[in-house]
Write an enzyme that holds these catalytic residues in place. Structure first.
Site, PDB file in Angstrom:
ATOM      1  CG  ASP A  83      20.942   2.723   1.798  1.00  0.00           C
ATOM      2  OD1 ASP A  83      20.758   3.834   2.573  1.00  0.00           O
ATOM      3  OD2 ASP A  83      21.408   1.663   1.986  1.00  0.00           O
ATOM      4  NE  ARG A 139      25.422  -0.076   0.746  1.00  0.00           N
ATOM      5  CZ  ARG A 139      25.979   0.007   2.050  1.00  0.00           C
ATOM      6  NH1 ARG A 139      26.039   1.142   2.755  1.00  0.00           N
ATOM      7  NH2 ARG A 139      26.895  -0.922   2.322  1.00  0.00           N
ATOM      8  CG  ASP A 165      23.215  -3.081   2.330  1.00  0.00           C
ATOM      9  OD1 ASP A 165      23.977  -3.706   3.129  1.00  0.00           O
ATOM     10  OD2 ASP A 165      23.463  -2.295   1.426  1.00  0.00           O
ATOM     11  CE1 TYR A 206      23.689  -7.515  -4.668  1.00  0.00           C
ATOM     12  CE2 TYR A 206      25.811  -7.854  -6.095  1.00  0.00           C
ATOM     13  CZ  TYR A 206      24.897  -8.114  -4.626  1.00  0.00           C
ATOM     14  OH  TYR A 206      25.799  -8.505  -3.472  1.00  0.00           O
TER      15      TYR A 206
END
Length: 305
Positions: A89, A181, A47, A75
């Site tokens: 987000d 997310r 993203d 991550y």
């Protein structure tokens, strides 16, 4: 007459540290221009808000980039409790606010335990998945919502790094296709207060970790083409997980002309792929077709030189 491709025949893998705010394609194209490469592709988008590891495949490496699409990833993310956004987000609009209950570390750990292992996820509308030829995020920006099929993904590990009462940091190792997310939103829902992420950084993908990453500014600061190409990993790092077969020059000639070739011995099951080398040079991938035979699967163009 075939149109000549602009740029240099640069081959290899750049472990790019994608900056915040840039799309994966924008970062890719900047790196390609700096390296004057004819061809480039990446191995899974990040993203715009996210930073971190974006392996960029240049030239012949693009032929083998699909092997990284299947890879597990690591991550680090920061999760804000008490608000749900339309994008999942901090760049989205808040669509729901909830009071955050008094929570202890043990409360968060108990919920995290529910999300370790195989879990079901519904991909977010703000994603690059396609519906009837259009990306979901394009439809979402038009105010449309499309029903998405549930996906089965795996969270191999979810480690709580820090907890601040209404926010916490996580490091997660997940299978391909896992949306961080969505993971944060689902955790927030179980905690009873909703959540969205405010930071996301990819630390690893497949065999590649963060220690080899190079930022665009650092790449640009290098003095010339030779120095920039020296930052690239060889093409065969993308398929290092496959078994290796060595062939002689006669076998190489048959392979590059599309023919199966004999090899001395093959300790690879029939139908499996293997990395092929001749005089220590990587020439591509082959499929084992018999006890002493291999057929070409995907070869480097340079193999025919």
């Amino acid at each position: 007459m075939a149109r000549r491709r602009r740029g240099l025949p640069v081959n290899g893998v750049l472990l790019l540290d994608k900056p915040k705010g840039a799309s994966s394609n924008h970062a890719l194209q900047r790196a390609r221009r700096m390296l004057q490469a004819q061809k480039a592709g990446h191995t899974g988008t990040l993203d715009p808000m996210a930073t971190g590891l974006l392996p960029v495949c240049l030239g012949e490496a693009t032929k083998f980039s699909a092997h990284l699409l299947e890879a597990d990833k690591v991550y680090r993310t920061r999760v804000q409790l008490g608000a749900v956004t339309d994008t999942g987000d901090a760049e989205g609009e808040v669509v729901e606010r909830c009071e955050v209950p008094v929570l202890e570390v043990a409360d968060v750990e108990r919920v995290l335990e529910q999300f370790r292992g195989e879990i079901d996820q519904v991909p977010p509308m703000y994603s690059a998945l396609k519906h009837q030829g259009r990306k979901l995020y394009e439809l979402a920006r038009e105010g449309k919502t499309i029903e998405r099929a549930v996906r089965r993904v795996t969270v191999y590990d979810a480690r709580l790094l820090a907890f601040e009462g209404d926010a916490f940091e996580l490091e997660v190792r997940v299978s391909k296709g896992t949306y961080i997310r969505t993971l944060a939103e689902d955790i927030g829902r179980v905690l009873g207060c909703g959540a969205h992420i405010t930071a996301l950084r990819r630390l690893a993908t497949g065999p590649f970790g963060s220690e080899g990453m190079l930022a665009l500014d650092a790449l640009e600061a290098l003095s010339g083409q030779r120095e920039r190409e020296a930052t690239l990993l060889p093409v065969d790092v993308l398929v290092a997980h496959l078994p290796r077969l060595d062939v002689n020059e006669a076998a190489r000639q048959r392979l590059v002309h599309g023919q199966a070739a004999n090899v001395d011995s093959v300790d690879v099951p029939r139908g499996e792929m293997a990395r092929l080398y001749c005089d220590e040079a990587f020439i591509g991938l082959g499929v084992v077709t018999g006890p002493q035979e291999v057929a070409p699967k995907r070869l480097l163009n340079t193999a025919a030189e």
